[in-house]
Enzyme design. Structure first.
Site, PDB file in Angstrom:
ATOM      1  N   ARG A  60      36.567   7.761 -16.547  1.00 48.02           N
ATOM      2  CA  ARG A  60      35.306   6.662 -16.741  1.00 48.02           C
ATOM      3  C   ARG A  60      35.979   6.018 -16.559  1.00 48.02           C
ATOM      4  O   ARG A  60      35.094   3.662 -17.436  1.00 48.02           O
ATOM      5  CB  ARG A  60      34.103   6.782 -17.205  1.00 48.02           C
ATOM      6  CG  ARG A  60      32.980   7.776 -16.254  1.00 48.02           C
ATOM      7  CD  ARG A  60      31.995   8.916 -17.301  1.00 48.02           C
ATOM      8  NE  ARG A  60      32.827   9.674 -17.396  1.00 48.02           N
ATOM      9  CZ  ARG A  60      32.419  10.651 -18.190  1.00 48.02           C
ATOM     10  NH1 ARG A  60      31.850  10.279 -19.502  1.00 48.02           N
ATOM     11  NH2 ARG A  60      32.960  11.690 -18.462  1.00 48.02           N
ATOM     12  N   GLU A  97      38.088  20.659 -28.337  1.00 45.52           N
ATOM     13  CA  GLU A  97      37.526  21.252 -28.707  1.00 45.52           C
ATOM     14  C   GLU A  97      37.685  23.451 -28.453  1.00 45.52           C
ATOM     15  O   GLU A  97      38.012  24.155 -29.089  1.00 45.52           O
ATOM     16  CB  GLU A  97      35.800  21.193 -29.236  1.00 45.52           C
ATOM     17  CG  GLU A  97      35.013  22.440 -30.049  1.00 45.52           C
ATOM     18  CD  GLU A  97      33.925  21.804 -29.915  1.00 45.52           C
ATOM     19  OE1 GLU A  97      32.910  21.095 -29.018  1.00 45.52           O
ATOM     20  OE2 GLU A  97      32.892  22.566 -30.844  1.00 45.52           O
TER      21      GLU A  97
HETATM   22  P1  AMP Z   1      37.024  12.718 -27.335  1.00 48.92           P
HETATM   23  O1  AMP Z   1      38.203  13.190 -27.010  1.00 48.92           O
HETATM   24  O2  AMP Z   1      36.215  13.503 -28.086  1.00 48.92           O
HETATM   25  O3  AMP Z   1      36.913  11.238 -27.812  1.00 48.92           O
HETATM   26  O4  AMP Z   1      36.378  12.692 -25.718  1.00 48.92           O
HETATM   27  C1  AMP Z   1      36.279  11.377 -24.957  1.00 48.92           C
HETATM   28  C2  AMP Z   1      35.653  11.943 -23.752  1.00 48.92           C
HETATM   29  O5  AMP Z   1      35.003  12.230 -23.294  1.00 48.92           O
HETATM   30  C3  AMP Z   1      35.680  10.390 -23.535  1.00 48.92           C
HETATM   31  O6  AMP Z   1      35.733   9.458 -22.617  1.00 48.92           O
HETATM   32  C4  AMP Z   1      33.763  10.612 -22.425  1.00 48.92           C
HETATM   33  O7  AMP Z   1      34.335  10.463 -21.635  1.00 48.92           O
HETATM   34  C5  AMP Z   1      34.089  12.423 -22.574  1.00 48.92           C
HETATM   35  N1  AMP Z   1      32.377  12.372 -23.620  1.00 48.92           N
HETATM   36  C6  AMP Z   1      32.797  12.766 -24.634  1.00 48.92           C
HETATM   37  N2  AMP Z   1      31.357  13.437 -25.398  1.00 48.92           N
HETATM   38  C7  AMP Z   1      30.869  13.327 -24.658  1.00 48.92           C
HETATM   39  C8  AMP Z   1      29.427  12.696 -24.790  1.00 48.92           C
HETATM   40  N3  AMP Z   1      28.443  12.878 -25.449  1.00 48.92           N
HETATM   41  N4  AMP Z   1      28.431  12.059 -23.407  1.00 48.92           N
HETATM   42  C9  AMP Z   1      29.486  11.639 -22.635  1.00 48.92           C
HETATM   43  N5  AMP Z   1      30.421  12.062 -22.171  1.00 48.92           N
HETATM   44  C10 AMP Z   1      31.190  12.378 -23.682  1.00 48.92           C
END
Ligand code: AMP
Length: 172
Positions: A60, A97
């Protein structure tokens, strides 16, 4: 008049897993003036900031990083999932996670010392962008700023990514 961007992000409860509030950006980018406002706000912030390249994180992140790079007049460098980039890569594995994930960047993605703007759709825990930032540094780049359309502030990604400068358009 500025569009209320947050009102165009659709919340999908329990996707892809129970308990997750998924922030769906398709309703935002499907609205032409809103998509344009997202890109223009980012471009206004970084024009004249000495950015040499924009990194987009699969997948994305590509939606937003490509038009930003184009309008800044700099190149776009993809950070991709394993096995997609054809030339020599640096790879990093990072914790999710549940389980682990891997990302790759081309070794010759940018010249030594290039000032890089990193763009992704959403900052959650920050694990993905922390890994992407390490890859950028391994490839000789310097992270100028991390830019997100959406930031889930309650997950503490910003604290985890300190001291990188962070910008986000919409906060929850
Ligand atoms: P993180 O590594 O935890 O910061 O997660 C990063 C990626 O996970 C982001 O680039 C999003 O594309 C996806 N993501 C995580 N949580 C969500 C959420 N609640 N809604 C949509 N996309 C999410």
């Amino acid at each position: 008049m500025a569009i209320d961007l947050a009102s165009l992000v659709r919340n999908i409860p329990d996707f892809p897993l129970p308990g997750i509030q998924f922030k769906d950006i398709t309703t935002l980018i499907g609205n032409g003036p809103a998509f344009s406002q997202v890109i223009n706000t980012m471009v206004d912030r970084y024009r004249g900031a000495g950015i040499d390249a924009v990194v987009g994180v699969e997948s994305r992140g590509f939606i937003f990083s490509a038009p930003i790079a184009l309008q800044l007049g700099v190149g776009l460098v993809p950070v991709r999932k394993p096995g997609k980039l054809p030339a020599e890569t640096y790879q990093i594995e990072y914790e999710l996670e549940y389980g682990t994930n891997r990302l790759e960047i081309h070794r010759d993605a940018f010249p030594q010392g290039a000032r890089v703007l990193v763009v992704d759709d959403l900052l959650a825990t920050g694990g993905t962008i922390a890994a992407a930032s390490k890859l950028i540094e391994r490839a000789g780049g310097t992270v100028a700023e991390l830019a997100f359309v959406i930031e889930l502030t309650f997950l503490g990604g910003r604290e985890k990514l300190a001291p990188y400068p962070i910008f986000s358009l919409i906060q929850y």
